[in-house]
Design a protein around this motif. Sequence first.
Motif, PDB file in Angstrom:
ATOM      1  N   LEU B 112     -26.219 -14.563 -42.167  1.00 31.49           N
ATOM      2  CA  LEU B 112     -27.092 -15.066 -43.230  1.00 31.49           C
ATOM      3  C   LEU B 112     -26.277 -15.870 -44.229  1.00 31.49           C
ATOM      4  O   LEU B 112     -26.655 -16.967 -44.642  1.00 31.49           O
ATOM      5  CB  LEU B 112     -27.768 -13.901 -43.953  1.00 31.49           C
ATOM      6  N   ILE B 113     -25.127 -15.314 -44.595  1.00 28.92           N
ATOM      7  CA  ILE B 113     -24.283 -16.024 -45.557  1.00 28.92           C
ATOM      8  C   ILE B 113     -23.727 -17.293 -44.943  1.00 28.92           C
ATOM      9  O   ILE B 113     -23.673 -18.344 -45.582  1.00 28.92           O
ATOM     10  CB  ILE B 113     -23.157 -15.106 -46.049  1.00 28.92           C
ATOM     11  N   ALA B 114     -23.340 -17.209 -43.667  1.00 27.06           N
ATOM     12  CA  ALA B 114     -22.768 -18.390 -43.018  1.00 27.06           C
ATOM     13  C   ALA B 114     -23.759 -19.545 -43.012  1.00 27.06           C
ATOM     14  O   ALA B 114     -23.434 -20.669 -43.397  1.00 27.06           O
ATOM     15  CB  ALA B 114     -22.369 -18.040 -41.586  1.00 27.06           C
ATOM     16  N   VAL B 115     -24.984 -19.239 -42.606  1.00 27.88           N
ATOM     17  CA  VAL B 115     -25.981 -20.306 -42.515  1.00 27.88           C
ATOM     18  C   VAL B 115     -26.381 -20.780 -43.913  1.00 27.88           C
ATOM     19  O   VAL B 115     -26.533 -21.975 -44.161  1.00 27.88           O
ATOM     20  CB  VAL B 115     -27.200 -19.805 -41.716  1.00 27.88           C
ATOM     21  N   GLY B 116     -26.513 -19.826 -44.820  1.00 33.43           N
ATOM     22  CA  GLY B 116     -26.902 -20.199 -46.182  1.00 33.43           C
ATOM     23  C   GLY B 116     -25.868 -21.073 -46.851  1.00 33.43           C
ATOM     24  O   GLY B 116     -26.200 -22.082 -47.474  1.00 33.43           O
ATOM     25  N   SER B 117     -24.602 -20.734 -46.686  1.00 35.00           N
ATOM     26  CA  SER B 117     -23.599 -21.533 -47.377  1.00 35.00           C
ATOM     27  C   SER B 117     -23.376 -22.858 -46.669  1.00 35.00           C
ATOM     28  O   SER B 117     -22.962 -23.827 -47.299  1.00 35.00           O
ATOM     29  CB  SER B 117     -22.292 -20.766 -47.534  1.00 35.00           C
ATOM     30  N   LEU B 118     -23.704 -22.916 -45.377  1.00 32.53           N
ATOM     31  CA  LEU B 118     -23.650 -24.216 -44.702  1.00 32.53           C
ATOM     32  C   LEU B 118     -24.667 -25.158 -45.349  1.00 32.53           C
ATOM     33  O   LEU B 118     -24.375 -26.318 -45.640  1.00 32.53           O
ATOM     34  CB  LEU B 118     -23.937 -24.063 -43.211  1.00 32.53           C
ATOM     35  N   ALA B 119     -25.860 -24.624 -45.602  1.00 35.83           N
ATOM     36  CA  ALA B 119     -26.877 -25.445 -46.262  1.00 35.83           C
ATOM     37  C   ALA B 119     -26.420 -25.847 -47.658  1.00 35.83           C
ATOM     38  O   ALA B 119     -26.694 -26.950 -48.128  1.00 35.83           O
ATOM     39  CB  ALA B 119     -28.188 -24.680 -46.326  1.00 35.83           C
ATOM     40  N   LEU B 198     -30.409 -32.562 -39.731  1.00 41.37           N
ATOM     41  CA  LEU B 198     -30.027 -32.925 -38.368  1.00 41.37           C
ATOM     42  C   LEU B 198     -29.015 -34.056 -38.381  1.00 41.37           C
ATOM     43  O   LEU B 198     -28.010 -34.034 -37.674  1.00 41.37           O
ATOM     44  CB  LEU B 198     -31.269 -33.334 -37.563  1.00 41.37           C
ATOM     45  N   ALA B 199     -29.287 -35.056 -39.212  1.00 47.79           N
ATOM     46  CA  ALA B 199     -28.385 -36.208 -39.247  1.00 47.79           C
ATOM     47  C   ALA B 199     -27.008 -35.822 -39.761  1.00 47.79           C
ATOM     48  O   ALA B 199     -26.009 -36.425 -39.386  1.00 47.79           O
ATOM     49  CB  ALA B 199     -28.975 -37.298 -40.127  1.00 47.79           C
ATOM     50  N   ARG B 200     -26.979 -34.814 -40.636  1.00 41.81           N
ATOM     51  CA  ARG B 200     -25.692 -34.430 -41.202  1.00 41.81           C
ATOM     52  C   ARG B 200     -24.903 -33.486 -40.312  1.00 41.81           C
ATOM     53  O   ARG B 200     -23.704 -33.299 -40.530  1.00 41.81           O
ATOM     54  CB  ARG B 200     -25.909 -33.742 -42.566  1.00 41.81           C
ATOM     55  N   THR B 201     -25.574 -32.813 -39.349  1.00 38.51           N
ATOM     56  CA  THR B 201     -24.839 -31.833 -38.562  1.00 38.51           C
ATOM     57  C   THR B 201     -24.710 -32.205 -37.086  1.00 38.51           C
ATOM     58  O   THR B 201     -23.770 -31.784 -36.443  1.00 38.51           O
ATOM     59  CB  THR B 201     -25.506 -30.451 -38.636  1.00 38.51           C
ATOM     60  N   LYS B 202     -25.630 -32.976 -36.543  1.00 43.31           N
ATOM     61  CA  LYS B 202     -25.561 -33.274 -35.106  1.00 43.31           C
ATOM     62  C   LYS B 202     -24.450 -34.262 -34.837  1.00 43.31           C
ATOM     63  O   LYS B 202     -24.378 -35.316 -35.454  1.00 43.31           O
ATOM     64  CB  LYS B 202     -26.895 -33.831 -34.616  1.00 43.31           C
ATOM     65  N   GLY B 203     -23.602 -33.899 -33.899  1.00 42.37           N
ATOM     66  CA  GLY B 203     -22.501 -34.789 -33.545  1.00 42.37           C
ATOM     67  C   GLY B 203     -21.357 -34.788 -34.524  1.00 42.37           C
ATOM     68  O   GLY B 203     -20.420 -35.558 -34.387  1.00 42.37           O
ATOM     69  N   ILE B 204     -21.420 -33.920 -35.532  1.00 43.14           N
ATOM     70  CA  ILE B 204     -20.372 -33.872 -36.557  1.00 43.14           C
ATOM     71  C   ILE B 204     -19.412 -32.728 -36.231  1.00 43.14           C
ATOM     72  O   ILE B 204     -19.839 -31.652 -35.832  1.00 43.14           O
ATOM     73  CB  ILE B 204     -20.983 -33.623 -37.946  1.00 43.14           C
ATOM     74  N   GLY B 205     -18.150 -32.969 -36.453  1.00 45.94           N
ATOM     75  CA  GLY B 205     -17.158 -31.909 -36.299  1.00 45.94           C
ATOM     76  C   GLY B 205     -17.147 -31.315 -34.903  1.00 45.94           C
ATOM     77  O   GLY B 205     -17.173 -30.099 -34.748  1.00 45.94           O
ATOM     78  N   VAL B 206     -17.083 -32.169 -33.902  1.00 44.73           N
ATOM     79  CA  VAL B 206     -17.178 -31.675 -32.530  1.00 44.73           C
ATOM     80  C   VAL B 206     -15.879 -30.987 -32.120  1.00 44.73           C
ATOM     81  O   VAL B 206     -14.793 -31.510 -32.337  1.00 44.73           O
ATOM     82  CB  VAL B 206     -17.490 -32.830 -31.556  1.00 44.73           C
ATOM     83  N   ALA B 351     -16.289 -33.517 -43.558  1.00 43.38           N
ATOM     84  CA  ALA B 351     -15.220 -32.521 -43.560  1.00 43.38           C
ATOM     85  C   ALA B 351     -15.717 -31.226 -44.177  1.00 43.38           C
ATOM     86  O   ALA B 351     -15.473 -30.136 -43.654  1.00 43.38           O
ATOM     87  CB  ALA B 351     -14.016 -33.045 -44.334  1.00 43.38           C
ATOM     88  N   ILE B 352     -16.446 -31.340 -45.279  1.00 40.67           N
ATOM     89  CA  ILE B 352     -16.950 -30.151 -45.960  1.00 40.67           C
ATOM     90  C   ILE B 352     -17.910 -29.395 -45.047  1.00 40.67           C
ATOM     91  O   ILE B 352     -17.855 -28.169 -44.936  1.00 40.67           O
ATOM     92  CB  ILE B 352     -17.676 -30.572 -47.258  1.00 40.67           C
ATOM     93  N   VAL B 353     -18.781 -30.141 -44.376  1.00 41.91           N
ATOM     94  CA  VAL B 353     -19.776 -29.495 -43.516  1.00 41.91           C
ATOM     95  C   VAL B 353     -19.092 -28.823 -42.328  1.00 41.91           C
ATOM     96  O   VAL B 353     -19.413 -27.690 -41.959  1.00 41.91           O
ATOM     97  CB  VAL B 353     -20.813 -30.531 -43.039  1.00 41.91           C
ATOM     98  N   THR B 354     -18.132 -29.540 -41.721  1.00 40.18           N
ATOM     99  CA  THR B 354     -17.425 -28.969 -40.581  1.00 40.18           C
ATOM    100  C   THR B 354     -16.728 -27.684 -40.980  1.00 40.18           C
ATOM    101  O   THR B 354     -16.797 -26.661 -40.294  1.00 40.18           O
ATOM    102  CB  THR B 354     -16.378 -29.976 -40.066  1.00 40.18           C
ATOM    103  N   PHE B 355     -16.064 -27.753 -42.103  1.00 39.49           N
ATOM    104  CA  PHE B 355     -15.354 -26.580 -42.596  1.00 39.49           C
ATOM    105  C   PHE B 355     -16.324 -25.430 -42.839  1.00 39.49           C
ATOM    106  O   PHE B 355     -16.064 -24.286 -42.477  1.00 39.49           O
ATOM    107  CB  PHE B 355     -14.627 -26.965 -43.886  1.00 39.49           C
ATOM    108  N   GLY B 356     -17.469 -25.768 -43.444  1.00 39.60           N
ATOM    109  CA  GLY B 356     -18.454 -24.727 -43.719  1.00 39.60           C
ATOM    110  C   GLY B 356     -19.015 -24.130 -42.443  1.00 39.60           C
ATOM    111  O   GLY B 356     -19.311 -22.944 -42.384  1.00 39.60           O
TER     112      GLY B 356
END
Lengths: 149, 367, 199, 363
Positions: B112-119, B198-206, B351-356
């Motif tokens: 829950l925390i992982a997904v929440g903080s990713l958002a 979707l645009a911010r996470t798909k294909g990012i940080g592969v 970078a921030i999103v990948t890290f998160g």
Amino acid sequence: MTLALAGSEAAARLDKSLAAGIAGLNPDSLLVKSEFLFDIAAFLKDEPGLNFNYLVHITAIDYCDYFELVYHLVSLKHNHSLVIKTRCTDRKTPTIPSVVSLWRGAELQEREIFDLMGINFEGHPNMKRIFLWEGFQGHPLRKDFTDGS
Amino acid sequence: MALKTELFVINLGPLHPSTHGVFRMLATMDGEVIVELEPVFGYLHRGIEKLAENRTYKQNIPFTDRMDYIASMSNELSYVMAVEKLAGIQVPERAEYLRVIMAELQRIASHLIAVGSLANDLGAFQTPFLYMFRERERILDLFDMVCGQRLLYNYMRFGGVSHDIPDEFLPALKKLLKHFPGFIAEYDQLLADNEILLARTKGIGVLPKKLAISSSASGPVLRASGVKWDIRKADPYSVYDRFDFDIPTGSAGDCYDRYRVRIAEMYQSIRILNQAIEQLPSGNVLNKVPLRFRPPVGEAFAHIEAPKGELGFYIVSDGSEKPYRFHVRSSILINLTALRDMIIGWKLADAIVTFGSIDICLGEVDR
Amino acid sequence: MEVGKGHVYSGAELDIHEGKMIEELKERSRDIIPDPDSWLTDELRQNILLTTVDAALNWARRTAIWPVISFPACCAFEFMGAAASRFDISRFGMEIVRASPRQADLMITAGTLTWKMAPQIKRLYDQMAEPKWVIAMGACGISGGVFKGSYSVVPGYNHIVPVDVYVPGCPPRPEALLYGIQMLREKIKRRKSFVEEKK
Amino acid sequence: MMQFAPQELLWSGNFWLHLLLFAGMIITFILLMVMFFIWYERRLIGRFQVRLGPNRAGPFGLLQPVADVLKILTKEDIVPSKGDKIVFWLAPIIALAPVFMMFAVIPLQGNALLVDLNIGILYIIAVSSVASIGIFMAGWGSYNKYSLIGAMRDVAQLISYEIPLVLSIVGVVLIAGSLSLNDIVEAQTVPFILLQPLGFLIFFIGSLAEINRTPFDLVEADSEIVAGYNIEYSGMKFATFFLMEYAEALTSSAIITTLFLGGWKGPFLPPFLWFIIKVIAVFSLIVWVRSTIPRFRIDQVMAFAWKFLLPLALINLLLTSMQVVFFQEASSLVIIISSLVIMAALILIWSKFFRLGGNSTGL
């Protein structure tokens, strides 16, 4: 269930040229000479029957007389595991070959061992302290470590 | 005409809003694009491994709580399993089931925390995060009921758990499980139907499959890259072999897959919990272990599938009351090995999103 | 910002610089900084106008406390718990958590402080604009807690920054933090910014 | 050029007194509304985030913004020693002034308060871009890498979004047949949001980008560049920026109200009240967007402006001019329905072809 290979089992499947590198067989691990470590690790990784493609973790233990390094290997394909150990008796500048070129996962763990135990890994791309700062005296996980303050 | 531009070095952290604690990324940037990155660790290095060598085995249980403080129950489970393996202690069946219940609840809370903080890292102004926290509070209530703590539980013991669950626990848990799938579905709809997300996470940080295996990634990070490897199935511990559940995997190994795997894992945890409640036997929850506990000389490694990956403890005993060596196979530290490869060439925001999306907890990274 | 004069530092240079900073700070902060509460018992003379101004100012300051992000470890999650829906510090106007220390009033030091982190916390505190307050949250923040005696842990935030309110617990429950915040508000209430003369 | 509304000119001939009085009134109005907005946004976001929001200071927490402002104003003022001091000092003023200036031409009730410029819209477009200079100065003068990145992002964003924004206004101007805001309000027998739904959408999105609100808040993206351009500001200067942000939101809401929602027009209630109600409604929409939508990435922001908004704005302009030239006699009901259908079709088509896409690395 992950099948834990015994030391003798793994040794039997080793290449003949590497047999000289075996220093001892334990029921749960394979003790190798440090100068053969890299070759044996490479063999274990590439041999199709063994295929240890996943390095679970590395750690080092300070037994005062010598440092013991423990490598836990797993094959994701065959679902079996093996522990290989190696020893390093030099206390001043202990050196062990690095396995980063085989398993990238060793990168940060070898740095961690360098930082906390003071073992140098030959061939590591970025051998420097990871947790403590530059200028910290000593290596805390050694048994003879004393805090300055 | 080509403009002459200059690289500049920027420190993301150690106290940056989205480094999830104290972590520093030394980024060399060309405008918005990161061309070189060096992660810097150690801002929370408390020397747990050294301190543990000076405490008795039992005193070390609270230390394990404070490693991955979002998932304390899992840490405890891994540690007590290692010591039990070392000393050959048997665990009563009821205690095993309670351990599984706690570990799976903890997995949900952690995801829950992982997904929440990713958002949150994506820039959604805290709303998803607070929804997640609201649900997490319900799980914390259950833990609170069992052991009187909200965050660091100190619940597991060698040979079982410290005490049995109160009578109100099971009805409360059943109520939670009934309501939970609906919440996750609703939440998932809120996020996964959002074009921007979707645009911010798909294909990012592969993280490609090959690199994921080579860099010893584990947990949702490994599974999102398409490797079906879960310690609960591959090397079943406790009573996990009695439950029926699936291992969700991704295919692309990008941030979106990691998000998806976590959401799917929550559903699987609910499945396991439902089965565990059904099968829960009655009886003793704690086998007697001598007060001055001295395991025999030897070493043991036990690993579990913690919410963030494979968490293992390697304990070496010299026959005394204190462990001779106390080593943690930190899942998150090793998951961060490939961080540089995942981030270089992407923009700061990526970078921030990948890290998160790796879902880290600095307590376990630095220890 | 000057373009063209920049020097891209290498990682090693930065590491050495950081190491020096840490060692220096470690040397300097062997002693505890006394808690800034002596003024609570000071007898200060104020006339009625100044008291009124002070009362208004103190009301504003204690009603709008903006915390800064400085959450090293475990207690951070109890702070977030306090900030989230159930305990909800937004009721006290505290939900604006500023990431920039310049705009914040309160540092809640949630978690263990290590020597490697200490210069950053010190810097963060120095960057905050007056008036500023510090709440040491949790056992680690007060004395190092279970990690006291470790080679890398600072035994308490008061070696680095002056602490106004201590909230014990490992970790303190959100209720405890809320109580600590109430205590801080009490403290701010008694602050005297405008004084005629010291007795 | 300048025409004072006769009923507003209380002291005939006394130009300066009139100017002073109404300027004062406008500024008071803005400040009061901003205070209200700060409270309102925090309470409303509280509702979105299943919590209460400030409720302890005064009744319903209404005094919370008062405390905030009082506290910020009395905080220490820090100027970075390496920063460009003059730029650092000037930035907040330059950022705030245009926001106040815009209100000079917005008709709050019946007529413009200060002046009724016959080129009101042109004036607003011109003045509104000035605020970005202030933001850029703040980013430059702070001597901070994060703030510089924020400032750069703001300029890039402004340049991109100004174009669809202006094009969407042109549609309104075509229908109303005037550049004066007063005439535009008068022309709205049917609110233009119905005649120009696509234009409204583009203008609304463009405004969000202009005032740096989510999902376009890259300028001060908390999770990326900490606090962006205002990272080094404290005390009164930060208060100015804080005020500017909310004043910009207020102005944008007011412009949207004037252009698309029929301004002060409405039954029963006094016009002034209608105006405020509509402004709050628009602001609520902005807050709603803020509390639910994640942030764009910088290249996606650009792509969105150039590939999505700009073509649609051009098509909208074409359709509007056709409507004005050829179908002047058509009943408004027909126009409303047809424009709604056209909007839906266009957006569907575009979202099919236009993907924000995630795999551009920029390297």
